[in-house]
Motif scaffolding. Structure first.
Motif, PDB file in Angstrom:
ATOM      1  N   GLU A 103       0.924  -1.216   0.105  1.00 55.73           N
ATOM      2  CA  GLU A 103      -0.082  -0.041   0.104  1.00 55.73           C
ATOM      3  C   GLU A 103       0.856   1.466  -0.020  1.00 55.73           C
ATOM      4  O   GLU A 103       0.500   2.264  -0.531  1.00 55.73           O
ATOM      5  N   PHE A 104       1.937   1.104   0.674  1.00 55.94           N
ATOM      6  CA  PHE A 104       2.942   2.464   0.629  1.00 55.94           C
ATOM      7  C   PHE A 104       3.543   2.550  -0.810  1.00 55.94           C
ATOM      8  O   PHE A 104       3.414   3.652  -1.160  1.00 55.94           O
ATOM      9  N   PHE A 105       3.678   1.383  -1.504  1.00 54.09           N
ATOM     10  CA  PHE A 105       4.205   1.641  -2.899  1.00 54.09           C
ATOM     11  C   PHE A 105       3.230   2.324  -3.826  1.00 54.09           C
ATOM     12  O   PHE A 105       3.421   3.153  -4.598  1.00 54.09           O
ATOM     13  N   PHE A 106       1.724   1.792  -3.594  1.00 59.40           N
ATOM     14  CA  PHE A 106       0.700   2.412  -4.549  1.00 59.40           C
ATOM     15  C   PHE A 106       0.268   3.679  -3.984  1.00 59.40           C
ATOM     16  O   PHE A 106      -0.335   4.458  -4.440  1.00 59.40           O
ATOM     17  N   GLY A 107       0.196   4.045  -2.658  1.00 55.20           N
ATOM     18  CA  GLY A 107       0.007   5.173  -2.231  1.00 55.20           C
ATOM     19  C   GLY A 107      -1.460   5.192  -1.745  1.00 55.20           C
ATOM     20  O   GLY A 107      -1.912   6.387  -1.226  1.00 55.20           O
ATOM     21  N   VAL A 213      -8.562   8.997 -11.770  1.00 56.67           N
ATOM     22  CA  VAL A 213      -7.499   8.848 -11.213  1.00 56.67           C
ATOM     23  C   VAL A 213      -7.100   9.042  -9.814  1.00 56.67           C
ATOM     24  O   VAL A 213      -7.350  10.034  -9.457  1.00 56.67           O
ATOM     25  N   GLY A 214      -6.541   8.060  -8.966  1.00 55.01           N
ATOM     26  CA  GLY A 214      -6.387   8.497  -7.407  1.00 55.01           C
ATOM     27  C   GLY A 214      -5.071   9.012  -7.337  1.00 55.01           C
ATOM     28  O   GLY A 214      -4.345   9.292  -7.990  1.00 55.01           O
ATOM     29  N   PHE A 215      -4.977   9.780  -6.213  1.00 57.77           N
ATOM     30  CA  PHE A 215      -3.883  10.683  -5.688  1.00 57.77           C
ATOM     31  C   PHE A 215      -3.883  10.464  -4.087  1.00 57.77           C
ATOM     32  O   PHE A 215      -4.468  10.896  -3.255  1.00 57.77           O
ATOM     33  N   GLY A 216      -2.914   9.473  -3.704  1.00 56.33           N
ATOM     34  CA  GLY A 216      -2.571   9.075  -2.411  1.00 56.33           C
ATOM     35  C   GLY A 216      -1.657   9.855  -1.459  1.00 56.33           C
ATOM     36  O   GLY A 216      -1.227  10.789  -2.004  1.00 56.33           O
ATOM     37  N   THR A 217      -1.736   9.560  -0.271  1.00 54.77           N
ATOM     38  CA  THR A 217      -1.057  10.430   0.492  1.00 54.77           C
ATOM     39  C   THR A 217      -0.286   9.286   1.363  1.00 54.77           C
ATOM     40  O   THR A 217      -0.709   8.315   2.089  1.00 54.77           O
ATOM     41  N   GLY A 359       3.528   7.246 -10.267  1.00 53.90           N
ATOM     42  CA  GLY A 359       4.000   7.457  -9.107  1.00 53.90           C
ATOM     43  C   GLY A 359       5.432   7.587  -8.763  1.00 53.90           C
ATOM     44  O   GLY A 359       5.896   7.334  -7.623  1.00 53.90           O
ATOM     45  N   THR A 360       6.395   7.457  -9.763  1.00 56.56           N
ATOM     46  CA  THR A 360       7.755   7.415  -9.682  1.00 56.56           C
ATOM     47  C   THR A 360       8.342   8.788 -10.296  1.00 56.56           C
ATOM     48  O   THR A 360       7.921   9.058 -11.159  1.00 56.56           O
ATOM     49  N   VAL A 361       9.391   8.869  -9.846  1.00 59.16           N
ATOM     50  CA  VAL A 361      10.499   9.783 -10.405  1.00 59.16           C
ATOM     51  C   VAL A 361      10.845   9.461 -11.931  1.00 59.16           C
ATOM     52  O   VAL A 361      10.720  10.489 -12.811  1.00 59.16           O
ATOM     53  N   LEU A 362      10.895   8.324 -12.056  1.00 53.51           N
ATOM     54  CA  LEU A 362      11.164   7.623 -13.657  1.00 53.51           C
ATOM     55  C   LEU A 362      10.122   8.303 -14.472  1.00 53.51           C
ATOM     56  O   LEU A 362      10.322   8.772 -15.756  1.00 53.51           O
ATOM     57  N   SER A 363       8.871   8.229 -14.129  1.00 62.62           N
ATOM     58  CA  SER A 363       7.977   8.687 -15.059  1.00 62.62           C
ATOM     59  C   SER A 363       7.691   9.927 -14.987  1.00 62.62           C
ATOM     60  O   SER A 363       7.562  10.705 -16.064  1.00 62.62           O
TER      61      SER A 363
END
Length: 408
Positions: A103-107, A213-217, A359-363
């Motif tokens: 869940e941390f990875f996906f936000g 599209v979701g935006f997690g914390t 969700g990544t810097v790469l993206s």
């Protein structure tokens, strides 16, 4: 205090190349070096138990992935885990800590994650690749014990496209900037609040994607101690909570000693718990973290004191309004692409503007380069042939954490 993990840190990864270019430190970290303990009695799990829990979690998610290809109507990952008779197999406290890491990875939590659109190879890259930790030199920049705050910047509150296709960016301090093209890198959380007004409005397609599209914390708590009290080969510490509802409440802690060469521990709070953490004082957060560490190390921490603390409050940060994007239940096919689709003279970039590696810097890097190339093509096209090009404005976050306007 932003992203620090590099997923799949091979030499061809653009993030790794940037690290090498600026001579930034990087340290490999994988799924070894785990210390897992039970909250109720501080008894550590043996290596066999930890490996078994990891295998159970991977097996459960593989079953959900298989189910996702046959779904006609989307369901949450939580529902999918129950449908494939896997959730009851991972309800034990240790397995729940591994679920918290996913869940941390996906936000966000499995209750809000889409099953149908979770699997595009992204999860495989997370589970299959090694990771690396990288932070800027001398980071984290720890405060004197108080919360980290950013001074308020002017920010933009309006983007107007004129009839002649010129763009006017209106700032809160009353200052305006004009450009022939703009690359919009506003975080998805900011777009969701509609704090920045687009005139004319964005396309219906893009507005729908922004909504779905979701935006997690995911909030971080960084603690520097006066001394190291954990073994050098312990990279990750997890406390198996008795209450599964608290699995994402600072129950996973990581040692950053290998990268910053200081006794630094970083821990995380995810989703609703992450948002709630923003209402807690520094003292309350310290107590929670010390409680977790005392469970893991007992009296070994008695002589350790926290000399510096830094924290994030991403949900309440008006320049972010969250951490990173994820496929929320209700997302539709093509939503990621819609977020990245240009609406000349507006072009869009950011971690949320492509389905791959969201969700990544790469993206963020890849989509930024994509948008820059599209702007170059646009300015050379017949559409802009009559425009007297002066500069390109790029709304972005500067090193102080404030939105600014970069000129090319």
């Amino acid at each position: 205090m932003g992203a620090s993990f590099i997923h799949g840190p091979d030499v061809n990864n653009p993030v790794v190349k940037l690290n090498h270019q600026f001579n930034l430190p990087i340290a490999d970290t994988d799924y070894t070096g785990w210390l897992a303990v039970r909250e109720n009695d501080s008894v550590p799990y043996n290596e066999t138990s930890v490996e078994a829990a990891a295998v159970k979690m991977n097996t459960a998610f593989k079953a959900v992935e298989h189910l996702s290809s046959d779904l006609e109507k989307d369901i949450s990952v939580h529902s999918a885990l129950r449908q494939v008779n896997q959730y009851q197999l991972i309800e034990d406290p240790l397995s729940q800590t591994f679920l918290a890491e996913h869940e941390f990875f996906f936000g966000d939590t499995v209750d809000t994650l889409s099953t149908k659109y979770l699997y595009d190879g992204y999860l495989e890259s997370l589970l299959g690749n090694r990771r690396a930790i990288s932070v800027l030199k001398d980071r984290p920049e720890l405060s004197d014990g108080s919360s980290s705050t950013y001074p308020p910047g002017p920010g933009s509150h309006g983007v107007d496209v004129q009839e002649d296709k010129r763009v006017v960016i209106k700032c809160r301090n009353g200052q305006n900037y004009e450009a022939d093209a703009v690359i919009v890198t506003l975080p998805l959380g900011v777009l969701k609040t509609n704090d920045v007004k687009f005139t004319p409005g964005l396309s219906t397609k893009k507005k729908g994607a922004i909504k779905r599209v979701g935006f997690g914390t995911v909030n971080k708590l960084v603690l520097e101690f006066n001394q190291q009290f954990w073994p050098n080969d312990t990279h990750h510490i997890t406390v198996a909570k008795r209450d599964n509802a608290e699995r994402g409440k600072f129950s996973i802690l990581s040692s950053f000693q290998p990268i910053v060469h200081k006794p630094v521990i970083v821990t995380y709070a995810v989703s609703q718990i992450g948002e709630e953490s923003e209402t807690l004082s520094d003292a309350e957060l310290k107590d929670i973290a010390l409680s977790r560490l005392r469970t893991a190390f007992g009296t070994s921490i008695d002589n350790a004191t926290i000399v510096n603390l830094s924290r994030t409050n991403w949900k309440n940060d008006r320049f972010s309004r969250g951490s990173y994007s994820f496929p929320a239940l209700g997302i539709k096919a093509g939503d990621w692409e819609a977020l990245g689709e240009a609406e000349p003279p507006l072009f869009f970039a950011g971690e949320h503007t492509q389905a791959k590696q969201y969700g990544t810097v790469l993206s963020a890097i890849e989509t930024g380069r994509r948008a820059a190339a599209a702007v170059e093509t646009y300015l050379k096209s017949d559409i802009a042939a009559s425009v007297n090009v002066s500069y390109i404005l790029i709304p972005a976050v500067n090193q102080d954490g404030r939105f600014g306007l970069g000129l090319i």
